[in-house]
Design a protein around this motif. Structure first.
Motif, short mmCIF file in Angstrom:
data_model
loop_
_atom_site.label_atom_id
_atom_site.label_comp_id
_atom_site.label_asym_id
_atom_site.label_seq_id
_atom_site.Cartn_x
_atom_site.Cartn_y
_atom_site.Cartn_z
N ARG A 1 5.90 -19.84 -1.94
CA ARG A 1 6.85 -19.16 -1.62
C ARG A 1 6.22 -18.03 -0.50
N ARG B 1 15.29 -11.24 3.18
CA ARG B 1 14.71 -12.34 2.29
C ARG B 1 13.99 -11.63 1.23
N SER C 1 13.91 -11.05 -2.67
CA SER C 1 12.60 -11.94 -3.34
C SER C 1 11.98 -10.67 -4.23
N HIS D 1 6.48 -8.94 -2.61
CA HIS D 1 7.20 -9.15 -1.64
C HIS D 1 7.87 -7.70 -1.09
#
Length: 181
Positions: free
Chosen positions: A35, A77, A81, A88
């Protein structure tokens, strides 16, 4: 970015190599590695493209707006996240810095301080402080990393010390790009 060509090419090589390693990390068996590696690969390659010396390739102003949109989307994004982990938030800061630099290049491709102004703009200074602190902290965390026992079986995408080194490299590159701004 503006500045001497040799350091610019070194920055391009560093960022492209970091982006390439992050692509390898996307094949990791650890879901969290995959990820975060995608966002870091985008940052590495995006930084490599933005670091190409202006004397070699000076894109039209609209290209910088495209960069700002891509990194703005990456920032959204990362914000989404961030619900799963604080790491993040650093991706959000990186995407914001890249979007800011792209907007600065779109607004003033030749120079980035207005006529009659001197010094560093406030947002540039804040970003420089954040990323300088990040680089120092990341470097300190990298030093004591011990070798993994039986490291022969560890895949390249699963090596935490290499992931940390890539993040450190991108932090250093961000500081260099902000200074060149």
């Amino acid at each position: 970015m503006h500045g001497p060509a040799s350091p610019g090419w070194l920055l391009v090589a560093l960022c492209a190599a970091t982006g390439a390693y992050c692509l390898l990390r996307m094949r990791s068996g650890v879901e969290e590695q995959r990820r975060s590696a995608g966002g870091e690969a985008l940052m590495g390659f995006g930084m490599a493209v933005m670091a190409v010396p202006a004397g070699v390739f000076a894109p039209p102003a609209w290209v910088w707006s495209g960069y700002a949109a891509v990194f703005g989307a990456a920032g959204l994004r990362a914000l989404w996240s961030a619900r799963r982990g604080a790491h993040h938030l650093h991706h959000l800061a990186g995407a914001a810095a890249m979007a800011y630099m792209a907007v600065a290049m779109a607004v003033s491709p030749g120079h980035h301080h207005g006529p009659g102004t001197s010094g560093v703009p406030l947002l540039t200074g804040v970003l420089l402080l954040y990323f300088s602190g990040y680089v120092l902290l990341s470097g300190a965390r990298l030093v004591p990393v011990a070798a993994v026992a039986g490291g022969g079986g560890v895949r390249w995408g699963d090596r935490p010390e290499l992931a940390r080194a890539c993040r450190l490299s991108m932090g250093i590159a961000t500081v260099a790009m902000l200074l060149a701004l």
